[in-house]
Design a protein around this motif. Structure first.
Motif, PDB file in Angstrom:
ATOM      1  N   VAL A 171       0.408  -1.120  -0.140  1.00 57.34           N
ATOM      2  CA  VAL A 171      -0.625  -0.146  -0.331  1.00 57.34           C
ATOM      3  C   VAL A 171       1.030   1.115   0.196  1.00 57.34           C
ATOM      4  N   ILE A 172       1.473   1.803  -0.718  1.00 62.96           N
ATOM      5  CA  ILE A 172       1.433   3.024  -1.132  1.00 62.96           C
ATOM      6  C   ILE A 172       0.910   4.743  -0.570  1.00 62.96           C
ATOM      7  N   ASP A 173      -0.157   4.375  -1.017  1.00 56.77           N
ATOM      8  CA  ASP A 173      -0.583   6.105  -0.794  1.00 56.77           C
ATOM      9  C   ASP A 173      -1.971   5.172  -0.205  1.00 56.77           C
ATOM     10  N   TYR A 174      -3.026   6.027   0.677  1.00 56.01           N
ATOM     11  CA  TYR A 174      -3.890   6.762   1.549  1.00 56.01           C
ATOM     12  C   TYR A 174      -4.484   7.484   1.570  1.00 56.01           C
ATOM     13  N   ILE A 184      -4.653   3.585  -2.605  1.00 56.53           N
ATOM     14  CA  ILE A 184      -3.261   3.107  -3.762  1.00 56.53           C
ATOM     15  C   ILE A 184      -2.579   1.535  -3.829  1.00 56.53           C
ATOM     16  N   VAL A 185      -2.324   0.627  -4.248  1.00 59.62           N
ATOM     17  CA  VAL A 185      -1.652  -0.141  -3.896  1.00 59.62           C
ATOM     18  C   VAL A 185      -0.594  -0.474  -4.928  1.00 59.62           C
ATOM     19  N   ASP A 186       0.285  -0.957  -4.716  1.00 55.09           N
ATOM     20  CA  ASP A 186       2.068  -1.302  -5.444  1.00 55.09           C
ATOM     21  C   ASP A 186       1.662  -2.927  -5.612  1.00 55.09           C
ATOM     22  N   MET A 187       0.936  -3.485  -6.707  1.00 56.01           N
ATOM     23  CA  MET A 187       1.326  -5.002  -6.632  1.00 56.01           C
ATOM     24  C   MET A 187       2.415  -5.574  -7.441  1.00 56.01           C
ATOM     25  N   LYS A 188       3.345  -4.597  -7.434  1.00 54.15           N
ATOM     26  CA  LYS A 188       4.631  -4.909  -7.572  1.00 54.15           C
ATOM     27  C   LYS A 188       5.787  -5.521  -9.371  1.00 54.15           C
ATOM     28  N   LYS A 189       4.386  -5.285  -9.941  1.00 55.17           N
ATOM     29  CA  LYS A 189       5.182  -5.956 -11.424  1.00 55.17           C
ATOM     30  C   LYS A 189       3.491  -5.519 -12.179  1.00 55.17           C
ATOM     31  N   ASP A 190       4.015  -5.982 -13.631  1.00 60.76           N
ATOM     32  CA  ASP A 190       2.313  -5.547 -14.595  1.00 60.76           C
ATOM     33  C   ASP A 190       1.657  -6.392 -14.529  1.00 60.76           C
ATOM     34  N   ARG A 191       0.547  -6.592 -14.181  1.00 59.66           N
ATOM     35  CA  ARG A 191      -0.547  -7.873 -14.078  1.00 59.66           C
ATOM     36  C   ARG A 191      -1.067  -7.689 -15.520  1.00 59.66           C
ATOM     37  N   PRO A 192      -1.628  -9.186 -15.383  1.00 59.51           N
ATOM     38  CA  PRO A 192      -2.955  -9.480 -16.209  1.00 59.51           C
ATOM     39  C   PRO A 192      -3.941  -8.184 -16.367  1.00 59.51           C
ATOM     40  N   ASN A 235       1.440   4.788 -12.275  1.00 57.60           N
ATOM     41  CA  ASN A 235       0.969   5.276 -10.908  1.00 57.60           C
ATOM     42  C   ASN A 235       0.340   6.920 -11.292  1.00 57.60           C
ATOM     43  N   THR A 236       0.296   7.138 -12.272  1.00 50.43           N
ATOM     44  CA  THR A 236       0.603   8.588 -13.323  1.00 50.43           C
ATOM     45  C   THR A 236      -1.310   8.534 -14.160  1.00 50.43           C
ATOM     46  N   GLU A 237      -1.628   7.743 -14.764  1.00 51.45           N
ATOM     47  CA  GLU A 237      -2.690   7.461 -15.809  1.00 51.45           C
ATOM     48  C   GLU A 237      -3.331   6.761 -15.824  1.00 51.45           C
ATOM     49  N   TRP A 238      -5.076   7.141 -14.638  1.00 51.95           N
ATOM     50  CA  TRP A 238      -5.228   5.794 -14.627  1.00 51.95           C
ATOM     51  C   TRP A 238      -6.620   5.548 -15.608  1.00 51.95           C
ATOM     52  N   THR A 239      -7.072   3.709 -16.216  1.00 54.98           N
ATOM     53  CA  THR A 239      -7.321   3.627 -16.516  1.00 54.98           C
ATOM     54  C   THR A 239      -8.905   3.048 -14.979  1.00 54.98           C
ATOM     55  N   LYS A 240      -9.767   3.287 -15.253  1.00 53.90           N
ATOM     56  CA  LYS A 240     -11.431   3.309 -14.928  1.00 53.90           C
ATOM     57  C   LYS A 240     -11.947   1.900 -15.429  1.00 53.90           C
ATOM     58  N   VAL A 241     -11.273   0.700 -14.075  1.00 53.31           N
ATOM     59  CA  VAL A 241     -12.018  -0.642 -15.325  1.00 53.31           C
ATOM     60  C   VAL A 241     -13.427  -1.022 -14.848  1.00 53.31           C
ATOM     61  N   LEU A 242     -13.765  -0.679 -12.599  1.00 51.48           N
ATOM     62  CA  LEU A 242     -14.997  -1.250 -12.881  1.00 51.48           C
ATOM     63  C   LEU A 242     -15.454   0.035 -12.169  1.00 51.48           C
ATOM     64  N   GLU A 243     -17.151   0.626 -12.409  1.00 50.72           N
ATOM     65  CA  GLU A 243     -17.883   1.934 -11.791  1.00 50.72           C
ATOM     66  C   GLU A 243     -18.615   0.565 -10.516  1.00 50.72           C
ATOM     67  N   VAL A 244     -19.360   0.869  -9.400  1.00 46.82           N
ATOM     68  CA  VAL A 244     -20.148   0.086  -8.897  1.00 46.82           C
ATOM     69  C   VAL A 244     -21.255   0.936  -8.041  1.00 46.82           C
TER      70      VAL A 244
END
Length: 241
Positions: A108-111, A149-157, A186-195
């Motif tokens: 966790v890198i920011d909140y 915000i969470v760093d998943m430590k590497k590029d994920r699928p 951690n700069t440009e964000w893409t929304k993948v789900l909105e509930v």
């Protein structure tokens, strides 16, 4: 690749580059060696699928080796270069194809806020009975929205969906309007789900499919509102798939 010890190899797992690049490997040859000098071809894949998912490649015959070599003979757009995200060997139980998200390595890198020992990291510890609780009293950081915000430590699928547990030992202020976003930098964000109205049922594991599956390294969760209209909220566990 030097395996550093003699290993039984029954196949390889393969993950393509995840950001929509075109020059994905097409014709790929796999070889093994006992000494790093003399090589034996063990698998020849004429057309490696152009998929983001984990691919399970099985050898015609199992081998023991100290080294393995991968040769990309062509790619899907005839470019003078190519790329691959991950290659590993496997033996024993055949992999299921389920991707290992390695949540125990995430950071966790920011909140916006967390309260006492009920930290954001509890959401990703694999235990639905621990939870994140945002700050309930300090007006400088409480109130909606809450985010982390969470760093998943590497590029994920690309994330296909999320499995979610609400807090188990108290109820009434579960997240309601929630947005999930992914980023590579951690700069440009893409929304993948909105509930807009997340279920507040804490007795079952909720399952939400993403509407815009996107690969990336960073995950951001924003809680816009909660079911109790309180200045705080909480989550039990979140797992991507």
């Amino acid at each position: 690749v030097n395996l550093h010890e003699y290993k039984l190899i029954e196949g390889f797992t393969w993950i393509n580059r995840q950001d929509g690049a075109d020059a994905l490997p097409k014709h790929v040859k796999f070889e093994t060696s006992m000494n790093g000098t003399d090589w034996t071809e063990v698998l020849d894949v004429q057309e490696m699928p152009k998929t983001n998912g984990l691919q399970i490649l099985e050898l015609p015959e199992k081998v023991v080796a100290l080294y393995f070599k991968v040769t990309i003979l062509s790619n899907w757009v005839d470019a003078p270069y190519s790329y691959v995200a991950e290659v590993s060997t496997w033996a024993g139980d055949k992999p299921t194809g389920d991707y290992n998200w390695e949540k125990n390595t995430w950071e966790v890198i920011d909140y916006k806020s967390q309260w006492g020992g009920d930290q954001v990291s509890n959401i990703f510890d694999g235990d639905k009975n621990t939870f994140w609780h945002s700050e309930p009293f300090d007006a400088s950081v409480n109130g909606m929205p809450q985010w982390f915000i969470v760093d998943m430590k590497k590029d994920r699928p690309a994330i296909k969906g999320f499995l979610i547990w609400h807090r188990q030992n108290d109820h009434g202020v579960e997240p309601k309007h929630v947005i999930f976003s992914v980023s590579k930098d951690n700069t440009e964000w893409t929304k993948v789900l909105e509930v807009l109205e997340m279920s507040n049922d804490y007795t079952i594991e909720l399952d939400y499919n993403t509407t815009n599956p996107t690969p990336g390294r960073y995950l951001k969760v924003e809680v816009k509102t909660n079911w109790g209209n309180a200045p705080y909220t909480y989550f039990g566990e979140i797992t991507p798939y």
